[in-house]
Design an enzyme around this catalytic site. Structure first.
Site, PDB file in Angstrom:
ATOM      1  CG  ASP A  37     -28.029 -11.016 -30.336  1.00 32.59           C
ATOM      2  OD1 ASP A  37     -27.657 -10.867 -31.517  1.00 32.59           O
ATOM      3  OD2 ASP A  37     -27.341 -10.664 -29.362  1.00 32.59           O
ATOM      4  CG  ASP A  90     -20.275 -11.381 -33.011  1.00 33.04           C
ATOM      5  OD1 ASP A  90     -19.522 -12.288 -32.637  1.00 33.04           O
ATOM      6  OD2 ASP A  90     -19.978 -10.577 -33.913  1.00 33.04           O
ATOM      7  CE  LYS A 130     -27.106  -8.631 -38.821  1.00 30.88           C
ATOM      8  NZ  LYS A 130     -27.020  -9.693 -37.791  1.00 30.88           N
ATOM      9  CG  ASP A 169     -26.532 -12.020 -35.118  1.00 30.77           C
ATOM     10  OD1 ASP A 169     -25.702 -11.301 -35.688  1.00 30.77           O
ATOM     11  OD2 ASP A 169     -26.623 -12.117 -33.872  1.00 30.77           O
ATOM     12  CG  ASP A 207     -30.106  -9.676 -35.704  1.00 25.65           C
ATOM     13  OD1 ASP A 207     -29.500  -9.844 -36.785  1.00 25.65           O
ATOM     14  OD2 ASP A 207     -29.584  -9.834 -34.597  1.00 25.65           O
TER      15      ASP A 207
END
Lengths: 223, 223
Positions: free
Chosen positions: B173, B10, B150, B8, B177
């Site tokens: 995070d 950001d 995802k 990931d 996710d």
């Protein structure tokens, strides 16, 4: 009084592969932190969302001007200054006659067209027919509307920040940076720059890409 | 056999302000250089051109999967897996009823909508009415189509590279996710992660953001 540090991205802030040197990134962050008189703005032939991603990762770039003066992000607002229609029509003819290939970033382009074509070509007949300007950033060729160039972008930015050319420091490396250099009081380019840009540049570094930019930032006494 | 490092961006690769730590960037470049068995791919809720800019600057990211599994750039080809219409209609109703604000990156979104809305809200009635899924990346809220997440992205990437979950190492995070972690053999998250993600994560770093990622990469023996 504020000083504007106007930076081209590809080939000036970045290396030839579009990545950034750690030292270059650190220098730009240091200027942001330690020189409140310096406002860094990014002016590129690239598209706005790509610049938005780059600005985020580096953490530097108060205003973003994309597509060689076509579209700007300032203070959270996106402003478009040109339309893409004529540049699209010019590209369609160039594509038919030369086999030029669209650049991937065209998907996100709103005011211009960029393309890839190897070899030396004279585009002046297309420029006349469509009243467009075709420039080489060193990474791709760009078709822009009449009056759409980095010089236009720098004039808009000077207006926004209320500064004159004596407070504008420009760094670039491409043919498309020539109009930008004409508006700036101070100019510097790395060793990898277009020969015509070197001719009009106030300072020409002997170093390449991001190392060249560090050299220019020293020359400007920003670091 | 190749190992996939699925990241990931950001809040995992970046700090809370979306910039990258120098050490994090150096570690990712070191893995690219010194670990030919590891292929790094980026999977984000962000839009593809922003990821394209980030990939260029960092110099890492073999495949890019954007919009939480909506659109992919692999081997120079962009592939879209979902359409935006239903997510747009869901957003219009949410906007009317809650005052949610469109996120700036919606301009470049092709398969989803992202928005900003403060406070805790229950979106389950909208999810049912429009058959969409609404997730929080920690940076914005995302409306996705059914099946767009995802986890879908990771399954596609495993297919492309011909590896099983025992060769997939995922780091993230956010709430978005969770589906990605369910597909991966090895998972790690930084201290700033969503509590539900932490519960299912194989390794939870005590460190935050990019420092947390360094910790995870050590734990995976990638650095």
């Amino acid at each position: 009084m504020k000083n504007l540090l106007v930076l081209d991205i590809d080939g000036t802030v970045t290396e030839s592969d579009r990545s950034i040197r750690v030292e270059t990134m650190e220098a730009l962050r240091k200027i942001k932190k330690e020189r409140p008189d310096v406002i860094t703005v990014l002016v590129s032939g690239n598209v706005l969302p790509v610049m938005y991603g780059i600005r985020g990762i580096i953490g530097v770039g108060e205003t973003l001007f994309a597509e060689n003066g076509g579209i700007m992000l300032h203070d959270g607002i996106i402003q478009k200054f040109f339309e893409p229609e004529i540049t699209r029509r010019a590209f369609e003819k160039i594509n038919r006659e030369t086999g030029a290939i669209e650049f991937i970033t065209n998907r996100w382009r709103e005011t211009s067209v960029s393309f890839i074509l190897d070899g030396n070509h004279d585009f002046s007949s297309y420029e006349r027919e469509f009243d467009v300007r075709i420039e080489d950033s060193g990474f791709a060729k760009h078709i822009m509307n009449r009056g759409q160039n980095k010089g236009f972008a720098v004039r808009k930015i000077m207006e926004i920040y209320g500064v004159g050319k004596e407070n504008v420091y420009a760094c670039g490396d491409g043919e498309n940076d020539i109009t930008m250099f004409k508006e700036a009081g101070f100019t510097g380019c790395p060793a990898n720059s277009n020969p015509r840009l070197k001719e009009i540049s106030g300072f020409v570094s002997e170093k390449y890409y991001g190392e060249g930019l560090l050299d220019i930032l020293h020359h400007f006494s920003f670091i």
